[in-house]
Design an enzyme around this catalytic site. Sequence first.
Site, mmCIF file in Angstrom:
data_model
loop_
_atom_site.group_PDB
_atom_site.id
_atom_site.type_symbol
_atom_site.label_atom_id
_atom_site.label_comp_id
_atom_site.label_asym_id
_atom_site.label_seq_id
_atom_site.Cartn_x
_atom_site.Cartn_y
_atom_site.Cartn_z
ATOM 1 N N ARG A 1 1.381 10.727 4.687
ATOM 2 C CA ARG A 1 2.331 10.306 3.778
ATOM 3 C C ARG A 1 2.431 11.414 2.562
ATOM 4 O O ARG A 1 3.674 11.836 2.182
ATOM 5 C CB ARG A 1 1.984 8.850 3.090
ATOM 6 C CG ARG A 1 3.036 8.446 2.118
ATOM 7 C CD ARG A 1 2.988 6.992 2.093
ATOM 8 N NE ARG A 1 2.908 6.239 3.213
ATOM 9 C CZ ARG A 1 1.759 5.703 3.920
ATOM 10 N NH1 ARG A 1 0.552 5.844 3.425
ATOM 11 N NH2 ARG A 1 2.096 5.158 5.020
ATOM 12 N N GLY B 1 -4.911 -0.809 4.939
ATOM 13 C CA GLY B 1 -4.874 -1.030 6.505
ATOM 14 C C GLY B 1 -5.916 -0.286 7.101
ATOM 15 O O GLY B 1 -7.133 -0.676 7.057
ATOM 16 N N ASP C 1 -7.299 2.632 6.770
ATOM 17 C CA ASP C 1 -8.061 3.564 6.067
ATOM 18 C C ASP C 1 -9.597 3.488 6.191
ATOM 19 O O ASP C 1 -10.111 4.566 6.570
ATOM 20 C CB ASP C 1 -7.756 3.482 4.541
ATOM 21 C CG ASP C 1 -6.336 4.125 4.408
ATOM 22 O OD1 ASP C 1 -5.870 5.002 5.215
ATOM 23 O OD2 ASP C 1 -5.918 4.087 3.442
ATOM 24 N N ASP D 1 8.127 5.005 8.081
ATOM 25 C CA ASP D 1 7.694 4.692 9.139
ATOM 26 C C ASP D 1 6.375 5.423 9.579
ATOM 27 O O ASP D 1 6.567 6.731 9.862
ATOM 28 C CB ASP D 1 8.606 4.438 10.395
ATOM 29 C CG ASP D 1 8.267 3.388 11.043
ATOM 30 O OD1 ASP D 1 8.280 2.429 10.921
ATOM 31 O OD2 ASP D 1 7.932 3.707 12.453
ATOM 32 N N GLY E 1 0.860 -1.195 -0.087
ATOM 33 C CA GLY E 1 -0.039 -0.010 0.152
ATOM 34 C C GLY E 1 0.752 1.347 0.118
ATOM 35 O O GLY E 1 0.546 2.296 -0.847
#
Length: 198
Positions: free
Chosen positions: A182, A154, A156, A72, A14
């Site tokens: 991100r 994940g 989301d 991360d 992802g």
Amino acid sequence: MENKVIVVASRNAGKIREFREMLEPKGYTVKSLEDFPDMPEIEENGTTFAENAVVKAKAVTDLYGIDAISDDSGLEIDAFDRMPGIQSARWLGHDTSYTYKNQVILDRMKGNENRTCRYVCAIAVTSTRHKPVVFEDTVECTIAYEPKGENGFGYDPIMYYPPYEKTMAEMTKDEKNGISHRGKAVRKLEEWLNHENA
Ligand code: ITT
């Protein structure tokens, strides 16, 4: 002009997809650990997102002598004292489905009005030529009351973004990348790379 290569020290499909969506239109070729099958598992032994990001990118730079970046990231839920935080991938088991993990969060949040949370993303750049550089950003959300949406990955489907009145999984890729932790960290990275390559 030849495309500039960026190696993302990640095996998370992802994340890698989102780096490609954002960086390939800008003329970068994004590689990942899928292109480095001999890279051993990296132990994330840091205590912050930034430290773990440096550990991951540095492992690639140390082994291959090349520039690398890493991500991360994770979810901090205020009602859970900011857990799962840096444990977001491992929490309830690395291979446990997110349908299950998301349901556990919804169950534990039942009746709780304090639903504020955020995604955090730290991107590290490592090179043999300079000290590690880290770019970090966040996106403030609330835990939804039920999972919604099929996009993203994940957590989301339960990450509700109030300004758009939808979850991250209901957003198009451009919507998510435009406001996400991100996306914001990648734009800081791009600005730095532009100076670096000038
Ligand atoms: P790499 O270390 O190989 O990059 P990982 O999945 O182990 O992959 P992290 O330790 O950074 O990476 O864990 C981040 C976790 O946080 C990720 O597995 C997701 O569960 C969650 N996460 C981070 N950003 C997310 C996003 O944009 N959407 C959904 N979940 C996200």
